[in-house]
Structures are given as C-alpha cells and as structure tokens.
Scaffold this motif. Structure first.
Motif, mmCIF file in Angstrom:
data_model
loop_
_atom_site.group_PDB
_atom_site.id
_atom_site.type_symbol
_atom_site.label_atom_id
_atom_site.label_comp_id
_atom_site.label_asym_id
_atom_site.label_seq_id
_atom_site.Cartn_x
_atom_site.Cartn_y
_atom_site.Cartn_z
ATOM 1 N N LYS A 217 0.847 -1.203 0.000
ATOM 2 C CA LYS A 217 0.000 0.000 0.000
ATOM 3 C C LYS A 217 0.878 1.247 0.000
ATOM 4 C CE LYS A 217 -3.605 -2.390 2.616
ATOM 5 N NZ LYS A 217 -4.410 -2.429 3.871
ATOM 6 N N ASP B 83 -3.205 7.112 -7.522
ATOM 7 C CA ASP B 83 -4.408 6.287 -7.394
ATOM 8 C C ASP B 83 -4.991 6.003 -8.775
ATOM 9 O OD1 ASP B 83 -4.102 6.429 -4.682
ATOM 10 O OD2 ASP B 83 -5.617 7.982 -4.384
ATOM 11 N N PRO C 47 -11.079 3.336 -8.564
ATOM 12 C CA PRO C 47 -11.425 2.185 -7.711
ATOM 13 C C PRO C 47 -12.619 1.394 -8.226
ATOM 14 C CG PRO C 47 -12.100 4.237 -6.669
ATOM 15 C CD PRO C 47 -11.309 4.617 -7.881
ATOM 16 N N THR C 48 -13.548 2.054 -8.921
ATOM 17 C CA THR C 48 -14.724 1.347 -9.434
ATOM 18 C C THR C 48 -14.321 0.331 -10.501
ATOM 19 O OG1 THR C 48 -16.114 3.294 -9.019
ATOM 20 C CG2 THR C 48 -16.960 1.623 -10.530
ATOM 21 N N ARG D 85 -12.336 -2.580 -8.765
ATOM 22 C CA ARG D 85 -13.188 -3.525 -8.035
ATOM 23 C C ARG D 85 -14.011 -4.381 -8.983
ATOM 24 N NH1 ARG D 85 -15.056 1.378 -4.105
ATOM 25 N NH2 ARG D 85 -13.095 1.547 -2.916
ATOM 26 N N SER E 223 -6.709 -8.571 -4.563
ATOM 27 C CA SER E 223 -7.946 -8.232 -3.852
ATOM 28 C C SER E 223 -7.698 -7.443 -2.574
ATOM 29 C CB SER E 223 -8.723 -9.513 -3.516
ATOM 30 O OG SER E 223 -9.078 -10.227 -4.676
ATOM 31 N N ARG E 224 -6.478 -7.440 -2.090
ATOM 32 C CA ARG E 224 -6.171 -6.773 -0.828
ATOM 33 C C ARG E 224 -6.106 -5.253 -0.951
ATOM 34 N NH1 ARG E 224 -1.224 -10.828 1.142
ATOM 35 N NH2 ARG E 224 -2.433 -12.766 1.021
ATOM 36 N N PHE E 225 -6.188 -4.744 -2.174
ATOM 37 C CA PHE E 225 -5.986 -3.314 -2.380
ATOM 38 C C PHE E 225 -7.196 -2.641 -3.022
ATOM 39 C CE2 PHE E 225 -2.007 -5.672 -2.822
ATOM 40 C CZ PHE E 225 -1.273 -5.138 -1.776
ATOM 41 N N MET E 226 -8.376 -3.207 -2.819
ATOM 42 C CA MET E 226 -9.571 -2.643 -3.445
ATOM 43 C C MET E 226 -9.999 -1.316 -2.814
ATOM 44 S SD MET E 226 -12.070 -5.767 -4.570
ATOM 45 C CE MET E 226 -12.228 -6.537 -2.973
ATOM 46 N N GLU E 227 -9.603 -1.068 -1.582
ATOM 47 C CA GLU E 227 -10.006 0.169 -0.915
ATOM 48 C C GLU E 227 -9.381 1.396 -1.584
ATOM 49 O OE1 GLU E 227 -9.914 2.278 3.509
ATOM 50 O OE2 GLU E 227 -9.178 0.241 3.227
ATOM 51 N N ARG E 228 -8.080 1.296 -1.892
ATOM 52 C CA ARG E 228 -7.381 2.423 -2.533
ATOM 53 C C ARG E 228 -6.317 1.861 -3.491
ATOM 54 N NH1 ARG E 228 -4.289 7.428 0.575
ATOM 55 N NH2 ARG E 228 -3.988 8.752 -1.283
ATOM 56 N N HIS F 120 -0.904 -1.871 -8.589
ATOM 57 C CA HIS F 120 -1.945 -2.877 -8.362
ATOM 58 C C HIS F 120 -2.726 -3.136 -9.652
ATOM 59 C CE1 HIS F 120 -1.845 -0.934 -4.110
ATOM 60 N NE2 HIS F 120 -0.834 -1.770 -4.291
#
Length: 378
Positions: free
Chosen positions: A141, A147, A150-151, A154, A178-183, A188
């Motif tokens: 992270k 960035d 994100p949409t 995901r 999958s561990r980085f879907m938040e940001r 990634h």
C-alpha cells in the motif's frame, strides 16, 4: 448430468428467491429427498430400486445426476406434474460455467466468461503472458504512487474472483490483488492487467474430470502450504490449501492468515488448521452424498516441525501462545479423523496458492492439478 429449469410464472410467484426455494424444498422433501445438512442447496434420494439421485438447486435452476437414467426420467415426470419445466438436456452451461464432454473426460471451464472480461476492459487483443504474476511478487500500500479508478479496479477483481471457480492457477494472484480494493494504485492495476494477459493466453483452460476415474473409489487428499510473512505491509502469512478427489481438484483457497506468525512452523500450523475446517465440511458432505468413508483424510504438509507440533499435545514455549481456535486441528488428529503426511516441497501443489513461482514450476504444478486446454480435447 441433466440440467432443468423451473418456471415460476406457472404459479405467478413473484416472491423473493428464498420463498420460491422454500416451496421447491417442501415438494422435494415430500417425495423422499433429504436436504444435506452440510450444503442446503443439495438434495439426495437413495432407493434400492432407483439407486441414488442427487439434485442441486439454485433459485430456479436445477442440476440432476444419478446412478440410473430411468430413475432420473421418472423423477423428471414427478417434477413436471408439479412445475412447468424446460429440459435443457445434458449439462453444457450452468451459471457462467461451461462443460465439454469428450472421450478423455469432462472439462469444466469458463472460456466464454473469460472472453467477456477481456472485452469489458478492451484487452481481447492484448499480448499473452506465460504466468499470472511475477515470481516472488510483492505488492504494498504505497502512498507514493498515483491512485487509479477504484470502481474499475473492483469490477475487474470481482469478475476475476468468479473466474477462480474453475481456475486454481489464478487464485493466488487474484487473492493478492484483492487486498488493495479500498485504494488501488498504479502497480496494483498493472498486476491485474498481468492476470488478464495470462487469461488471454489460456482462455480455454479448465479442470478435467478424467473418464478413467469413473466407477473407481476416489479418496479425498489435502495439500496445505503457507508463505511466511508474505504480506509486505503487515507481515502476515499467506495460507493456501487445495483438495483433490481422486486426481481432480474440487476445492481450493488462498488467503491471508488472520494473525502474525512468529515462525514458518507456526505459519504452516495455522494454514493446516484452516484447511482442517474445510476438510471436515467436505467429509460430512461426501458422507451425505454416499461417497464418504470412515478412513482418515490425509493432509500433506512440507514442514516437519509443523507436523510434530500438531501431533504433540504438550504445550511448550513455541506453541502455547497460538490461539485456541487453531488447536482444533490437534483434536481431529487425536481422534483419527485426519492423518498428517510429509511431502517434499517439490511435490507441494499448494505452492501455487501461496506464492509467485517461476515459469517451469508453474507449468509443472498446473499439470498436477489436471488443468488442460479445451483445444487439446478437440
């Protein structure tokens, strides 16, 4: 295996799927079926004359298999007297999963779904990759990178996670991403595109259920492994397990362990404990389907220290701090339900679920999982 579809419109039912399933459930129970306790969407009816019929229900879609074609036909007539049905014949497509039958066996794949994923992100003409991730890949992270949307990220991860239903070779790479879907960051998204490039080169790849296993007595085998401190951010390990029924994988998982392991022995211990819970569920399900036996299930582990720790009931300095929930494994070993066996690291197929490996190792492990390409069967 037959595939039938029920029409809810016959009764004008517009209730939620749960209400519809409740009505079908009541009908199946009335005609002698038993709902599996381990998996509520599976029903079994065993009769000395008709043999065994197994039914899988998902909303208004049904899969039916059994030991005799005549008994399946009679059961179909029972259903048609109660519900309006569409007979889709021998199963070749179900919930996005395709089935191709040949002399070699039955291939389960998702080539059509995989192509749709590539089209969604305009990568159907991209260059193919040999592996889904680089060897010894490590993502983090990082706040120094830009960035990404994100949409979109995901959406791609969600599609790839469903593709993992028939692709254990993708499981580790998708789990890491999958561990980085938040940001999500640029690196990634690059890792996800690497997975998609690999999918492009293996569109027709799937799991082969060999015809040679038909009628044979298949045993349940489990391979568990871990990558100690594999996560660069929180130093938690990555656990992986894969279940083989005969020569075919039927269940697999790659996930981050819930606690930080203080040694590779402890990381392996936790990975086997997670696999043991899934083992008991599968053993109970197989017994309800009439395929189980009372023989202990063998778990293959490539760490001698972890095996000794599982068999040793005495708490000492390196094990007394391990959370109680993971010691459930010792009880299963002591009761004779699980049997631990050492395997060499070269034979540990669960390596594919815990770390990025080299091209040669990836090809060898993929072959061990009965994964073949659709073009090879035509």
């Amino acid at each position: 295996m037959k595939y039938y579809k029920l029409h809810k419109a016959l009764y004008g039912l517009k209730q939620a799927p749960r209400a519809w399933n409740k009505r079908v459930d009541g009908f199946l129970i009335d005609i002698g079926f038993k709902r599996c306790v381990s998996e509520h969407g599976v029903y079994v009816r065993s009769d000395t004359n008709d043999g065994v019929i197994i039914l899988c229900l998902y909303v208004d879609d049904l899969l039916i298999t059994g030991s005799h074609d005549k008994s399946i036909s009679r059961f179909k007539s029972e259903l048609m007297r109660e519900f309006e049905m569409t007979d889709l014949g021998v199963m070749n497509y179900f919930l996005g999963i395709e089935f191709h039958k040949s002399k070699v066996g039955l291939l389960m794949h998702q080539s059509r779904y995989a192509l749709d994923i590539l089209k969604k992100c305009d990568m159907e003409h991209c260059n193919a990759s040999i592996t889904p991730c680089e060897a010894r890949v490590q993502l983090s992270k990082s706040d120094e990178e830009e960035d990404v949307d994100p949409t979109l990220y995901r959406s791609l991860i969600g599609s790839l996670r469903y593709l993992c239903n028939t692709r254990p070779d993708l499981t580790f790479s998708v789990s890491i991403a999958s561990r980085f879907m938040e940001r999500p960051k640029v690196s990634h998204l690059a890792a996800v595109k690497r997975i998609l490039r690999y999918v492009k080169g293996t569109l027709g790849c799937g799991i082969l259920f060999p015809a040679s296993d038909t009628g044979s007595k298949c045993n349940l085998l489990v391979y568990t492994d871990s990558n100690w401190c594999g996560d660069k951010d929180d130093r938690k390990s990555t656990a992986g397990y894969i279940f083989m029924f005969g020569s075919t994988p039927i269940s697999w998982c790659s996930k981050k362990e819930p606690v930080v392991a203080l040694s590779s022995c402890e990381a392996e211990y936790i990975a086997v404990s997670l696999g043991a819970c899934q083992t008991m569920w599968l053993m109970n399900l197989l017994k309800e389907l009439g395929c189980g036996n009372d023989v202990a299930t063998t778990l293959f582990v490539d760490n001698v220290s972890a095996i000794n720790l599982m068999k040793n009931q005495i708490a000492h300095g390196r094990s007394k701090h391990i959370e109680m929930r993971f010691n459930y494994l010792r009880e299963l070993v002591g009761d004779g339900k699980l049997r631990l066996s050492y395997c060499r690291s070269e034979d540990q197929v669960a390596d594919l679920l815990t770390k990025g490996v080299t091209n040669d190792v990836f090809k060898r492990l993929k072959k061990c999982l009965s994964m073949v390409d659709l073009e090879q069967l035509k």
